[in-house]
Design an enzyme around this catalytic site. Structure first.
Site, PDB file in Angstrom:
ATOM      1  N   HIS A  91       0.889  -1.173   0.130  1.00  5.81           N
ATOM      2  CA  HIS A  91      -0.114   0.052   0.000  1.00  5.81           C
ATOM      3  C   HIS A  91       0.810   1.166   0.030  1.00  5.81           C
ATOM      4  CE1 HIS A  91      -2.927   2.831   1.567  1.00  5.81           C
ATOM      5  NE2 HIS A  91      -3.752   2.326   0.855  1.00  5.81           N
ATOM      6  N   GLU A 139      -3.974   2.350  -7.098  1.00  6.16           N
ATOM      7  CA  GLU A 139      -4.508   3.466  -6.618  1.00  6.16           C
ATOM      8  C   GLU A 139      -3.816   4.764  -6.951  1.00  6.16           C
ATOM      9  OE1 GLU A 139      -6.807   2.741  -2.440  1.00  6.16           O
ATOM     10  OE2 GLU A 139      -4.791   2.191  -2.080  1.00  6.16           O
TER      11      GLU A 139
END
Lengths: 229, 229, 229, 229
Positions: A91, A139
């Site tokens: 992430h 993302e």
């Protein structure tokens, strides 16, 4: 992993009993609507929550170590025994080196944990196909934690990511995220072809998470039905 | 923290049920001999173990974040609610920047977690007194994971570390480690003036951890008695 | 290092010939006013600039390696031979672990490089005295790169940092920074007792750096004179 | 980049004048044999060496920053102006996150620097094709710095890496390394299909680097001739 799926990740917005409560709500709605929710809690809450719900619970981290040394590193075998179904790594708030990503995926496979690798761009998503995770989650970092949904603000990002991954390996799921905060954002992400999406802040800070997750589950059902027809 | 104390840290040598079993043995012996054992498990095992034993359970990590963002970061509030009594940070296998150490100590204090800061040298131990952790744990990295006990191989390292810390702040505990594998190593560390010591590999890989911990507890009692007399 | 001193750090605001030009201006003014300027360029510009000016040129980084392996790491011996007088490490934009800081200082001393260690707070400044760098540079991270000078916005930060360092070791210089953009900011930092200060963005982006550095040099002379009297 | 090519990387084995001397030897032999040598010095030596030789000089690092903030980070524009022809990133001794690799490649392209991305395995090499560097340099970490040449000890590693990269993008060069120490190792790597190879320790510590590089150049010529025929 059954699709479409929706990831509820608490990050550090929620923990302990309040996190368990949210996980139970997600669990109930997932069963009610027969949709796939994945829950990613604070690591220290993983075992508690995995013991109380049926939806898959994923670890927010894994370290590329083997049994032995490694103070403060999260071991694949320990996550598995604690009830994790999978892990979500790289992430943008907890990035890993290319070498660590590769080793983490290897370790996850060895113990039977599903894998979601996050990344920043369609190109990076394509790159990750070579490491064969179960799912890739691109993302745009600038939208993470905002209320600007990637599925409305950056449609091309989603479309290109899906194309980039699927032309390499159809079996790898493409999950998209960043700024997702309501059923409309989810519906749009699925309409663009994503296998799933997810949210963190919007769900954790919602005054009525049950209502929000219910609306999201309905959007997922509709997307599912329209794909089959 | 009551002294002398002894830290059993599993690192990635043990996890899950086997870790719980070891924690229970440590718990039983700590009560039997009225000595202070601290248990540091894999993070994902923390809640399970903290719920089953009376000895303090410490987290092997803490990240310098506040509630909110921070995927894959361990939040102080979450560790506390899960039952952690304290945290052990900056181990040479999971080093932190100076800035992170400072922020972690601040966050731990805010939620009421005790703090042990590891470091590599007597000088660094002295430096850490300025940040006022509850305990400082200097370890010569080259002896970690070996069977060469710092208390026999590098006596000066221990003596200098204690002097360096205590002349700055008498209240901060000095725990020493690296290569500690039996009661004799523990006795020697305490004789040199350490407030505690600890072991990881030797305890986790011991064919008879109960016997080993019992011998260590006896050495701790003797050290305790000889200090009072 | 002679005090008061003023550090001109280019970071990535300036490089190559424009950096050389700025260094020459600083060099000229330092000689003219007999004040101590230190120049910290992009690392790749270090040798060029050190060969053309008399003021000390410091490296913006050093890695804790010895001759041998270490691709992409900056070796103390190489910096020294290239003309560096010192190094500035642990800036909040390039933080190091406690262990790396200690090793970097050791390596710098071994080859005869002066050392400036940056940190985030008065406490951390005090901690760094134990590692005995030549100078400590505490900066409140939130003011770095702004035009809000620490010497006006956070006077306590400066006063406490100086006290924290000097009560431990009078010989270690305390340099303060963050948001410094004109002679008034410099004068105020020196008036509060700092041994020096510095600027990056303000000097690099100044439409007339010569005028700016001249005003700063004048402020330094005045501070110098008022201290002697 | 013309192939076959051979990278001489000093790491921290050599620096300053001795590095310049080695670069001059490499330069002379490259011209004599009309082969492509690339020289990767300590960063602080880059400008000096680039100014004295004709062979391409590459930076051992690049950081993913733009002009502006970034103390202690190496800016693409500064490397370019200093004479770098390219950069070599993600070496296992200086690994980068996936996100940093992507951003570094973007920055390098923006200023016109060639790019070599190192990695650990054939799979990772395949992954890197998606980011479109000019060259990919897979190295088995365990052989780096040894005298066990990858071209003899792990032939499959080379063959699979080449296949993995070329089936994705024929234009991306595959350079292989680790343990390369003599002409025979180079010849074997080229025979297996590599576009180039390189050495660090063996060349830097050679009692007669001129002889060694001459033999390597001869092996490169032979490989070149046999490919054309």
């Amino acid at each position: 992993m059954r699709t479409p799926l929706f990831i509820v990740s608490t990050k550090a917005y929620l923990w302990g009993n309040r996190s368990l409560e949210l996980a139970r709500i997600a669990d109930k709605i997932a069963r009610e609507y027969d949709v796939c929710f994945i829950y990613v809690p604070q690591l220290v809450d993983l075992r508690l929550i995995a013991g109380e719900v049926e939806i898959p619970v994923y670890s927010p981290n894994l370290d590329p170590i083997k049994p032995g040394r490694g103070h403060g590193h999260d071991l694949a075998e320990a996550l598995k025994e604690a009830g994790a179904s999978g892990v979500m790594i790289n992430h943008s708030e907890r990035p890993k080196t290319l070498s660590e990503i590769e080793e983490c995926l290897k370790r996850a496979r060895e113990v039977g944990l599903n894998t979601i690798v996050c990344c920043d761009s369609p190109r990076a998503a394509e790159a990750m196909t070579s490491l064969e995770p179960d799912a890739i989650l691109p993302e745009p970092p600038k939208l993470i934690g905002t209320m600007k949904p990637v599925s409305l603000e950056m449609r091309d990002f989603i479309v290109e990511s899906i194309k980039a991954v699927k032309r390499r390996n159809e079996k790898i799921l493409v999950i998209v995220g960043a700024g997702i905060s309501c059923a409309r954002d989810v519906a749009e992400a699925l309409r663009l072809g994503a296998d799933g999406t997810g949210a963190s802040r919007a769900v954790c800070e919602s005054p009525n998470p049950e209502k929000l997750l219910r609306e999201i589950a309905e959007a997922m059902r509709k997307a599912w039905d329209s794909r089959r027809s």
